[in-house]
Design an enzyme around this catalytic site. Structure first.
Site, PDB file in Angstrom:
ATOM      1  N   GLU A   1     -23.418 -16.780  -2.599  1.00 14.93           N
ATOM      2  CA  GLU A   1     -23.734 -17.889  -3.358  1.00 14.93           C
ATOM      3  C   GLU A   1     -25.347 -18.382  -2.658  1.00 14.93           C
ATOM      4  OE1 GLU A   1     -20.943 -17.019  -3.288  1.00 14.93           O
ATOM      5  OE2 GLU A   1     -19.433 -17.611  -4.837  1.00 14.93           O
TER       6      GLU A   1
ATOM      7  N   ASP B   1      -4.804  12.170  25.248  1.00 15.05           N
ATOM      8  CA  ASP B   1      -6.034  12.066  25.502  1.00 15.05           C
ATOM      9  C   ASP B   1      -6.648  11.288  26.164  1.00 15.05           C
ATOM     10  OD1 ASP B   1      -5.351  14.238  23.163  1.00 15.05           O
ATOM     11  OD2 ASP B   1      -5.510  12.434  21.606  1.00 15.05           O
TER      12      ASP B   1
ATOM     13  N   GLY C   1      -0.140   9.914  17.106  1.00 12.57           N
ATOM     14  CA  GLY C   1       0.238  11.393  16.153  1.00 12.57           C
ATOM     15  C   GLY C   1       1.221  11.150  15.813  1.00 12.57           C
TER      16      GLY C   1
END
Ligand SMILES: NC(=O)c1ccc[n+]([C@@H]2O[C@H](COP(=O)([O-])OP(=O)(O)OC[C@H]3O[C@@H](n4cnc5c(N)ncnc54)[C@H](OP(=O)(O)O)[C@@H]3O)[C@@H](O)[C@H]2O)c1
Length: 374
Positions: free
Chosen positions: A55, A205, A308
């Site tokens: 606003e 990974d 996982g």
């Protein structure tokens, strides 16, 4: 003013609100538009945590302050009426002599919830509530959850093949989903304050878990579940812990164990924070419920779990998941490859955890499916 015009301006306010995605946490996304004599004279959105509310941004964009006098303000969330990091927006609305306020969502924050509306009405401002409420509510599932529950809104995300595998039988998962899906995940990372993985995913990974999204992405705090501090010192997460906040969560009982002292110090020297939580007697793993409570206390309003299967199983069993996002890739791995949710599973269909369908979207060659907590 016709209803169609109201709709046009509220939709503009919704679009503006979305520009704050990723930057306003743990505040809500809010957009605002000021319309006088059928013309948009001002607009704004909450850009960043600690900065002006939507606003006030809209009022600041006015060319002439008088333009607000007698105008309509469209705002996606009920204006605040309490003094936080910024003064109450209801005051600014009254100062600018706005005649009509059209509001999308009611603010569930107990400090506001209906009070903002009542203050405006008591000064003779016409207020329309719940306008395009569904669309406005859809902007802020994270805020609505966090402000009422004080724990993060939890997304569980995974990429899976057509036969429901999240890695090959040798544990390889780069890449299951297409490039466009991976870009979409980076946007989700940018939107979340925390990202959580299990240690096995780090070992398999060596991920960086950063948000690679447009020019100014916001990286989530990286959180690794690792009860025995197995994370290697040369893991990417550890090597970059000085640049991106990284927490390794271990078991409270091991926190001061002599056997882990050296590893703990080495991790802390690399900039990693070590956090201890109790174990969950049912899953026998670190308690995710306790972890979410701790993260909530630290002001973390949202967490993205990138599995996982072992971590996904604990998250579902402990019922901390609010939304599941699946990237379904048109590939088949077959064999003994892991599925998204491991663990012991249920014996009876009636014991399944149930989720509600939310949306489906085609992204490149994949499908993105979203489900919410039932
Ligand atoms: N396709 C995808 O979207 C995707 C995403 C992520 C991973 N992956 C693949 O998934 C595989 C790894 O999954 P994973 O199931 O073997 O392991 P994981 O879920 O990554 O990690 C499991 C380990 O985390 C630790 N842990 C600590 N607290 C836990 C908790 N509350 N619940 C569960 N585990 C907790 C446990 O080790 P400690 O007891 O030592 O703490 C546990 O053995 C990799 O092949 C990876 O490539 C695929």
């Amino acid at each position: 003013m016709t209803n169609l015009e109201d709709e046009k301006y509220m939709r503009r306010a919704i679009e503006l609100a979305k520009l704050g995605e990723g930057y306003v946490h743990p505040n809500p996304l809010v957009g605002a538009v000021i319309v006088k004599d059928g013309r948009m004279v001002g607009s704004g959105y909450h850009r960043k945590y600690g900065c002006k509310h939507a606003e006030r941004e809209a009022f600041a964009s006015l060319q002439n302050k008088e333009d607000a006098m007698g105008a309509t303000l469209y705002v996606t969330l009920e204006p605040c009426c309490h003094r936080g990091k910024t003064p109450p927006c209801t005051e600014a609305i009254l100062e600018h002599k706005i005649a009509r306020v059209v509001i999308g969502s009611r603010d569930p924050n107990p400090l506001v919830s209906g009070r903002g509306v009542r203050i405006l009405q008591s000064y003779g401002v016409e207020v329309v509530e719940d306008f395009l409420k569904e669309e406005c509510d859809a902007l802020n599932p994270i805020f609505f959850h966090y402000i009422t529950k004080k724990t993060p809104y939890v997304f569980l995300k995974y990429a899976q093949t057509l036969d429901g595998k999240i890695a090959t039988k040798t544990g390889k998962s780069k890449w299951i989903s297409c490039e466009k899906s991976r870009e979409d995940v980076h946007f989700l990372r940018h939107r979340c304050m925390g990202i959580l993985v299990g240690i096995q995913t780090v070992l398999s990974d060596d991920p960086s878990l950063t948000a690679r999204y447009r020019e100014h992405p916001r990286n989530p705090i990286r959180i690794v579940l690792d009860a025995k501090l197995r994370i290697p010192l040369d893991a990417t997460l550890v090597k970059t812990a000085g640049e991106v906040p990284t927490i390794v969560v271990t078991s409270e009982e091991f926190l001061d164990a002599d056997s882990l002292r050296e590893k703990r110090l080495a991790l802390e020297n690399a900039g990693v924070e070590i956090l201890g939580v109790p174990k969950n007697p049912d899953t026998k793993h670190l308690s995710l419920t306790a972890l979410m409570q701790e993260l909530g206390k630290r002001g973390i309003d949202s967490v993205l779990i990138e599995g996982g299967g072992c971590v996904n199983d604990s998250a579902i069993r402990e019922d901390i998941v609010d939304e599941i996002q699946i990237y379904l890739a048109p590939k088949v791995f077959g064999g003994t490859a892991p599925s998204p949710v491991g663990g012991i599973g249920v014996s009876e269909v009636m014991d399944a955890k149930q989720y509600h369908f939310q949306s489906v979207e085609r992204i490149g060659e994949d499908l993105k499916l979203c489900y919410r907590r039932a």
